[in-house]
Design a protein around this motif. Structure first.
Motif, PDB file in Angstrom:
ATOM      1  N   LEU A  30       0.194  -4.194 -10.457  1.00  0.00           N
ATOM      2  CA  LEU A  30      -0.747  -3.146 -10.096  1.00  0.00           C
ATOM      3  C   LEU A  30      -1.826  -3.709  -9.184  1.00  0.00           C
ATOM      4  O   LEU A  30      -2.051  -4.912  -9.152  1.00  0.00           O
ATOM      5  CB  LEU A  30      -1.398  -2.562 -11.351  1.00  0.00           C
ATOM      6  CG  LEU A  30      -0.466  -1.957 -12.392  1.00  0.00           C
ATOM      7  CD1 LEU A  30      -1.241  -1.569 -13.646  1.00  0.00           C
ATOM      8  CD2 LEU A  30       0.259  -0.749 -11.815  1.00  0.00           C
ATOM      9  N   ALA A  31      -2.497  -2.824  -8.475  1.00  0.00           N
ATOM     10  CA  ALA A  31      -3.632  -3.215  -7.637  1.00  0.00           C
ATOM     11  C   ALA A  31      -4.710  -2.163  -7.767  1.00  0.00           C
ATOM     12  O   ALA A  31      -4.419  -0.969  -7.891  1.00  0.00           O
ATOM     13  CB  ALA A  31      -3.214  -3.355  -6.175  1.00  0.00           C
ATOM     14  N   SER A  32      -5.935  -2.613  -7.740  1.00  0.00           N
ATOM     15  CA  SER A  32      -7.073  -1.707  -7.685  1.00  0.00           C
ATOM     16  C   SER A  32      -7.364  -1.464  -6.210  1.00  0.00           C
ATOM     17  O   SER A  32      -7.646  -2.392  -5.467  1.00  0.00           O
ATOM     18  CB  SER A  32      -8.267  -2.350  -8.375  1.00  0.00           C
ATOM     19  OG  SER A  32      -9.418  -1.562  -8.198  1.00  0.00           O
ATOM     20  N   ILE A  46       1.558   0.898  -2.335  1.00  0.00           N
ATOM     21  CA  ILE A  46       0.693   0.473  -1.222  1.00  0.00           C
ATOM     22  C   ILE A  46       1.320  -0.654  -0.418  1.00  0.00           C
ATOM     23  O   ILE A  46       0.708  -1.175   0.516  1.00  0.00           O
ATOM     24  CB  ILE A  46      -0.707   0.072  -1.738  1.00  0.00           C
ATOM     25  CG1 ILE A  46      -0.609  -1.021  -2.808  1.00  0.00           C
ATOM     26  CG2 ILE A  46      -1.449   1.297  -2.268  1.00  0.00           C
ATOM     27  CD1 ILE A  46      -1.926  -1.611  -3.240  1.00  0.00           C
ATOM     28  N   ALA A  47       2.548  -1.029  -0.784  1.00  0.00           N
ATOM     29  CA  ALA A  47       3.246  -2.112  -0.084  1.00  0.00           C
ATOM     30  C   ALA A  47       3.326  -1.802   1.406  1.00  0.00           C
ATOM     31  O   ALA A  47       3.503  -0.649   1.803  1.00  0.00           O
ATOM     32  CB  ALA A  47       4.638  -2.304  -0.661  1.00  0.00           C
ATOM     33  N   GLY A  48       3.154  -2.830   2.201  1.00  0.00           N
ATOM     34  CA  GLY A  48       3.208  -2.672   3.657  1.00  0.00           C
ATOM     35  C   GLY A  48       1.849  -2.446   4.294  1.00  0.00           C
ATOM     36  O   GLY A  48       1.724  -2.480   5.518  1.00  0.00           O
ATOM     37  N   THR A  49       0.812  -2.232   3.477  1.00  0.00           N
ATOM     38  CA  THR A  49      -0.539  -2.036   4.012  1.00  0.00           C
ATOM     39  C   THR A  49      -1.000  -3.315   4.697  1.00  0.00           C
ATOM     40  O   THR A  49      -0.928  -4.404   4.136  1.00  0.00           O
ATOM     41  CB  THR A  49      -1.518  -1.668   2.875  1.00  0.00           C
ATOM     42  OG1 THR A  49      -1.064  -0.478   2.236  1.00  0.00           O
ATOM     43  CG2 THR A  49      -2.930  -1.478   3.409  1.00  0.00           C
ATOM     44  N   ARG A  50      -1.479  -3.180   5.927  1.00  0.00           N
ATOM     45  CA  ARG A  50      -1.979  -4.318   6.700  1.00  0.00           C
ATOM     46  C   ARG A  50      -3.211  -4.905   6.020  1.00  0.00           C
ATOM     47  O   ARG A  50      -4.066  -4.187   5.505  1.00  0.00           O
ATOM     48  CB  ARG A  50      -2.365  -3.841   8.105  1.00  0.00           C
ATOM     49  CG  ARG A  50      -2.971  -4.929   8.981  1.00  0.00           C
ATOM     50  CD  ARG A  50      -3.608  -4.379  10.247  1.00  0.00           C
ATOM     51  NE  ARG A  50      -4.749  -3.510  10.008  1.00  0.00           N
ATOM     52  CZ  ARG A  50      -5.987  -3.920   9.744  1.00  0.00           C
ATOM     53  NH1 ARG A  50      -6.254  -5.203   9.644  1.00  0.00           N
ATOM     54  NH2 ARG A  50      -6.967  -3.066   9.557  1.00  0.00           N
TER      55      ARG A  50
END
Length: 180
Positions: A30-32, A46-50
């Protein structure tokens, strides 16, 4: 003179009302997400977010075990970070930094292009090496990600040391299980 820390543990014959076991083998990282610690999403969403910068360590997630886990991801990913990424590590104590140095982990981080700061509490405020410029996106293992907390106009994702290092290796938010 420093006192040794005393560990508290249950008596060998201690009885418990119940014992719970949890299998987290398939638990997704998980990520906040920006800009509040309670804005939590699976990393896959949210994978791929720069990302411009990752930071591992400080008073939260700056233990030896945290860096060892990040090191394993780095090595599985080829031992280098993406050229577009700035990466910073901050051991929580001198003892942690010395152990990383003795075991060659610190050298591997430096050879990968990762900057190591002095052991300290860090980057929770915009007054530390690694403060983000306006518009930058960061991933951190620290404990707060309010807007501007790590630099005015910046945004921060909070994640585990393994997820942060996977992000550094790939240059965008990445689930570490893709590398390991």
């Amino acid at each position: 003179m420093r006192e040794r820390v005393r560990t508290l543990s249950a008596d060998p014959d201690a009885e418990y009302c119940r014992v719970l076991h949890y299998d987290v083998t398939d638990l997704e990282p998980l990520a906040s997400c920006p800009d509040a610690p309670d804005n939590v999403k699976p990393v896959s969403e949210i994978a791929g977010t720069r990302v411009d910068q990752i930071h591992i360590g400080s008073c939260s997630n700056g233990r030896y075990e945290d860096f060892k886990a990040a090191y394993e991801v780095l090595m599985a990913g080829g031992g280098k970070i993406a050229p577009s990424i700035r990466a910073i590590i901050t051991p929580s104590t001198t003892e942690v930094q010395l152990r990383l140095a003795r075991e060659g982990i610190l050298a591997a981080f430096l050879e990968a292009g990762i900057v190591c700061t002095n052991p300290t509490c860090s980057l929770c405020t915009a007054e530390h090496y690694g403060a983000l410029p306006s518009g930058d996106i960061g991933c951190s293992t620290t404990n707060r990600n309010f807007i501007g907390k790590v630099g005015k106009g910046s945004h921060t994702y909070l994640m585990s040391p393994m997820s942060a290092m996977a992000t550094a290796v790939r240059g965008c938010i990445t689930d570490p299980r893709e590398i390991l």
